[in-house]
Design an enzyme around this catalytic site. Structure first.
Site, PDB file in Angstrom:
ATOM      1  N   CYS A   2     -10.028   8.246  -4.467  1.00  0.00           N
ATOM      2  CA  CYS A   2     -10.073   9.683  -4.229  1.00  0.00           C
ATOM      3  C   CYS A   2     -11.652  10.175  -4.071  1.00  0.00           C
ATOM      4  CB  CYS A   2      -9.548  10.746  -4.959  1.00  0.00           C
ATOM      5  SG  CYS A   2      -7.876  10.288  -4.947  1.00  0.00           S
ATOM      6  N   ARG A  27     -14.546   4.997   0.584  1.00  0.00           N
ATOM      7  CA  ARG A  27     -13.753   4.703  -0.892  1.00  0.00           C
ATOM      8  C   ARG A  27     -12.448   4.426  -0.620  1.00  0.00           C
ATOM      9  NH1 ARG A  27     -17.162   7.088  -4.969  1.00  0.00           N
ATOM     10  NH2 ARG A  27     -15.409   7.666  -6.217  1.00  0.00           N
ATOM     11  N   TRP A  74      -6.450   9.346  -2.183  1.00  0.00           N
ATOM     12  CA  TRP A  74      -5.900   8.030  -2.059  1.00  0.00           C
ATOM     13  C   TRP A  74      -4.712   7.964  -3.025  1.00  0.00           C
ATOM     14  CZ3 TRP A  74      -4.721   3.809  -5.556  1.00  0.00           C
ATOM     15  CH2 TRP A  74      -4.614   2.585  -5.105  1.00  0.00           C
ATOM     16  N   ASN A 100      -9.287  13.696  -8.980  1.00  0.00           N
ATOM     17  CA  ASN A 100      -9.561  12.311  -8.770  1.00  0.00           C
ATOM     18  C   ASN A 100      -9.002  11.904 -10.210  1.00  0.00           C
ATOM     19  OD1 ASN A 100     -10.820  12.673  -6.514  1.00  0.00           O
ATOM     20  ND2 ASN A 100     -12.567  11.687  -7.375  1.00  0.00           N
ATOM     21  N   GLY A 101      -8.254  10.819 -10.254  1.00  0.00           N
ATOM     22  CA  GLY A 101      -7.735  10.452 -11.502  1.00  0.00           C
ATOM     23  C   GLY A 101      -6.269  10.208 -11.695  1.00  0.00           C
ATOM     24  N   GLU A 481     -12.583 -16.742  -2.892  1.00  0.00           N
ATOM     25  CA  GLU A 481     -13.091 -15.332  -2.273  1.00  0.00           C
ATOM     26  C   GLU A 481     -12.816 -15.213  -0.585  1.00  0.00           C
ATOM     27  OE1 GLU A 481     -14.427 -12.602  -2.828  1.00  0.00           O
ATOM     28  OE2 GLU A 481     -15.575 -12.178  -1.155  1.00  0.00           O
ATOM     29  N   LYS A 485     -11.111 -12.096   1.342  1.00  0.00           N
ATOM     30  CA  LYS A 485     -11.571 -11.358   2.236  1.00  0.00           C
ATOM     31  C   LYS A 485     -10.649 -11.277   3.686  1.00  0.00           C
ATOM     32  CE  LYS A 485     -14.115  -9.649   1.023  1.00  0.00           C
ATOM     33  NZ  LYS A 485     -14.887  -9.579  -0.237  1.00  0.00           N
ATOM     34  N   GLU A 488      -7.486  -8.770   2.985  1.00  0.00           N
ATOM     35  CA  GLU A 488      -7.861  -7.630   2.704  1.00  0.00           C
ATOM     36  C   GLU A 488      -8.033  -6.833   4.111  1.00  0.00           C
ATOM     37  OE1 GLU A 488     -10.847  -5.951   0.200  1.00  0.00           O
ATOM     38  OE2 GLU A 488     -12.177  -7.551   0.611  1.00  0.00           O
ATOM     39  N   HIS A 504       0.721 -30.316  -5.709  1.00  0.00           N
ATOM     40  CA  HIS A 504       1.404 -29.988  -6.884  1.00  0.00           C
ATOM     41  C   HIS A 504       2.368 -28.827  -6.597  1.00  0.00           C
ATOM     42  CE1 HIS A 504      -0.457 -32.843  -9.346  1.00  0.00           C
ATOM     43  NE2 HIS A 504      -1.547 -32.645  -8.986  1.00  0.00           N
ATOM     44  N   LYS A 599     -12.779   1.551  -1.913  1.00  0.00           N
ATOM     45  CA  LYS A 599     -14.073   0.830  -2.212  1.00  0.00           C
ATOM     46  C   LYS A 599     -14.393   1.108  -3.586  1.00  0.00           C
ATOM     47  CE  LYS A 599     -17.874  -1.068  -1.201  1.00  0.00           C
ATOM     48  NZ  LYS A 599     -17.613  -2.757  -0.834  1.00  0.00           N
TER      49      LYS A 599
HETATM   50  O1  M6R Z   1     -17.111  -2.497  -7.561  1.00  0.00           O
HETATM   51  P1  M6R Z   1     -16.524  -3.547  -8.125  1.00  0.00           P
HETATM   52  O2  M6R Z   1     -17.358  -4.867  -7.626  1.00  0.00           O
HETATM   53  O3  M6R Z   1     -16.058  -3.503  -9.611  1.00  0.00           O
HETATM   54  O4  M6R Z   1     -15.035  -4.085  -7.283  1.00  0.00           O
HETATM   55  C1  M6R Z   1     -14.349  -4.810  -7.431  1.00  0.00           C
HETATM   56  C2  M6R Z   1     -13.180  -4.890  -6.615  1.00  0.00           C
HETATM   57  O5  M6R Z   1     -12.420  -3.824  -6.321  1.00  0.00           O
HETATM   58  C3  M6R Z   1     -13.822  -5.538  -5.110  1.00  0.00           C
HETATM   59  O6  M6R Z   1     -14.659  -6.825  -5.338  1.00  0.00           O
HETATM   60  C4  M6R Z   1     -12.703  -5.700  -4.104  1.00  0.00           C
HETATM   61  O7  M6R Z   1     -12.096  -6.997  -4.412  1.00  0.00           O
HETATM   62  C5  M6R Z   1     -13.307  -5.756  -2.737  1.00  0.00           C
HETATM   63  N1  M6R Z   1     -12.640  -4.707  -1.875  1.00  0.00           N
HETATM   64  C6  M6R Z   1     -13.187  -7.178  -1.996  1.00  0.00           C
HETATM   65  O8  M6R Z   1     -13.809  -7.027  -0.901  1.00  0.00           O
END
Ligand code: M6R
Length: 604
Positions: A2, A27, A74, A100-101, A481, A485, A488, A504, A599
């Site tokens: 949010c 965000r 959000w 927010n929160g 990683e 990517k 997501e 395994h 974000k």
């Molecule tokens: O702001 P941060 O690096 O702490 O965020 C951690 C994760 O939320 C962030 O890396 C998330 O996994 C990304 N969207 C991945 O692309």
């Protein structure tokens, strides 16, 4: 997650709110709304599910006013609907609130104070706004007193901006755990979740700390603790450049940020090395690390993957053991710590609630810590003893790319600095300035291969439901990683595995045509990974290889330049970022704003 924007004392309020909300879009959100007031009890409240463009469409003709609050939501409590979107009005219609929160005791508050109140939606925020209204209307408290009392009754996390429709000149602001910042204009003031949303108006900001409230008027502001004590704090100037937050000629921020990576590495070198190739890191940070017997890297998502990609290198260059931890797990299951632990919080945003939960505990234990972040002044940066900034420029796409490379490069620079202090032979002989320069050039060369990678993405992922990355050693960490990517932003179910682990269990998932992408950058491990790739190929997998020149064979589809063996995670990741980007693009998805994601993850 949010986002909040508020402004008081500016006749362009509607524009400031909408532009601010657009800047907060990155965000992540699923609905939005604004409240704009032009006089006592003269206001407009407009909310929409979807994008800010949907909200703009609903506003239609311009609405004007000189104060207001806006919000991107959000969803946590309740579905993304207009009723659940913020701002929320109290039942009486007098108070309006954005939040927010997560209010943890909202059920108890409702039962105790609001049994007779009819709620329009399902959010915890409605409990807060009605609680404030009740304390004013039933207990005859002033708005400020009621706000203060409500804050003391609420448990959980919040950033609040409250307005009273009988007073268009004041915004009541408070925070606990969720980010919120005051922006200082000339003859008007603002409040916002982050500086980026206000940078068009001002570069003068004022921090709000947890359990503080701010009474914000056009030409004055008062900071109070939750118990009413006045706080004096100086503003600071943010070094953000408005041009940093545009995407230029790129169709999506993610592609721009992938392209930014060579510059990000060169900027880090400028910031943290001197002309003679020495690493320039704050001596206090070095002293704390040198006094420790183990480094605990705490992170989430891509940042955790950057931690894993850095672990072995850090250990080799320093001889200090490094353990990497998922923040959300660590927070409530502290392991037995070493005798002299030192914590490193790796976080692009510096706001991730899961990390902050750990930091609060390490601070309570009196342990010094370092936050490595891209956002100056962010919560984790303020609250840790030390900060190293990534200087990558704002990362707007939800999918993190340049922050990953910046984190890996920063960890290398830090490791080299420590290793040299310890006279570690590998650290002493490593010419990191040169090697990082070579890596930056290699990244630029890989980015230039984007058309080839676009074609390959089409061939390998067009109709697939799932896909796998495999690798060994650092390639395994990059595989994880790469799969994050891909999932997501393309919504393809994609997993990263240690190549040797397939047999395994995982190999049972391989069917005719399943894409399996192997990362091969270590000569020592290459024959083993190739063996594992043959095993899946024999079972019908559609295999693709990303290999460094030194490890490549003629048939490999993507061959990338060689870099120093300690730096390979910086380059092997680049084709995987592009594969994810094009997979998302080919599916017609919003690359920068994938569904359900935020974000800045400010709730646990
Ligand atoms: O702001 P941060 O690096 O702490 O965020 C951690 C994760 O939320 C962030 O890396 C998330 O996994 C990304 N969207 C991945 O692309």
């Amino acid at each position: 997650m949010c986002g909040i924007v508020g402004v008081v004392g500016n006749k362009n309020t509607t524009d400031i709110l909408l532009q601010g909300l657009e800047k907060l879009e990155y965000r992540g959100y699923d609905s939005a709304g604004i409240y704009v007031t032009s006089g006592v009890n003269r206001f407009k409240l407009i909310k929409a599910v979807g994008r800010i463009s949907d909200l703009r469409a609903k506003i239609g003709i311009d609405i004007s006013g000189s104060a207001g609050i806006g919000h991107t939501r959000w969803a946590t409590h309740g579905k993304p609907t207009v009723d659940n979107a913020h701002p929320h009005l109290s039942q009486s219609g007098r108070f309006v609130l954005v939040h927010n929160g997560v209010i943890e005791n909202f059920v108890a508050l409702r039962e105790k104070y609001l049994a007779d109140v009819k709620l329009a939606g399902e959010t915890d925020t409605e409990i807060a706004v009605n609680l404030i209204a009740k304390l004013v209307e039933r207990d005859n408290l002033s708005t400020q007193e009621a706000f203060q009392k409500a804050l003391s009754l609420i448990s959980g996390s919040f950033a609040f901006a409250l307005m009273d429709t009988t007073d268009m000149g004041t915004i009541y602001v408070a925070k606990r755990k969720s980010p919120l910042l005051i922006g200082l204009g000339e003859d008007y003031n603002m409040v916002c979740s982050d500086a980026m949303a206000m940078i068009r108006e001002t570069n003068q900001f004022l921090e709000i700390h947890d359990d503080e409230m701010v009474i914000l008027r056009k030409d004055e502001l008062k900071i109070l603790t939750i118990t009413g004590a006045e706080v004096v704090r100086k503003p600071f100037t943010a070094e953000l450049d408005l041009s940093d937050i545009g995407k230029g000629t790129f169709p999506f921020y993610m592609l721009k940020e992938i392209n930014d990576q060579p510059t990000v590495i060169r900027t880090l070198l400028q910031k943290y090395t001197n002309g003679t190739g020495e690493m320039m890191i704050d001596e206090a940070i070095l002293a704390d690390i040198l006094a420790s017997d183990q480094l605990y890297v705490v992170a989430a998502g891509t940042s955790e993957n950057a931690g894993w990609a850095s672990k072995q290198t850090f250990e080799q260059l320093t001889g200090i053991p490094v353990s990497v931890h998922t923040a959300s797990e660590f927070a409530y299951n502290f392991p037995i710590l070493s005798k002299k632990p030192f914590f490193i919080y790796l976080t692009q945003s510096g706001e991730t609630a899961d990390l902050r939960q750990v930091l609060v505990e390490t601070n309570r234990l009196g342990l010094n810590a370092l936050t490595i972040t891209n956002v100056p002044g962010s919560t984790l940066s303020r609250e840790a003893a030390h900060t190293l900034l990534l200087h990558a420029g704002p990362e707007i796409a939800v999918a993190s790319t340049k922050a990953y490379t910046a984190q890996v490069a920063m960890m290398l620079i830090l490791a080299k600095a420590i290793g040299v202090k310890l006279s570690n032979p590998q650290a002493v002989t490593l010419d990191l300035v040169r090697e990082l320069g070579i890596a930056a050039t290699a990244i630029a060369a890989i980015v230039d291969m984007k058309e080839v990678i676009d074609d390959l993405t089409y061939q390998y992922t067009e109709d697939t439901r799932n896909c796998f990355y495999i690798g060994r050693g650092s390639d395994y960490h990059v595989a994880k990683e790469a799969s994050l990517k891909m999932k997501e932003i393309s919504y393809i179910q994609c997993e990263g595995f240690a190549a040797g682990e397939l047999k395994h269990g995982t190999i049972a998932l391989i069917e005719e045509g399943t894409p399996v992408i192997a990362l091969i950058s270590d000569l020592r491990l290459a024959p083993h990974t190739r063996g594992n790739l043959m095993e899946v190929y024999s079972r019908g997998a559609n295999t693709l290889v990303i290999a460094t020149e030194a490890c490549a064979i003629d048939e490999d589809e993507i061959v990338i330049p060689n870099v120093h063996p300690l730096l390979t995670p910086l380059v092997t990741v680049i084709p995987t970022q592009l594969l994810a980007y094009y997979a998302s693009l080919h599916r017609g998805l919003d690359v920068d704003k994938p569904r359900n994601l935020a974000k800045s993850v400010t709730v646990e």
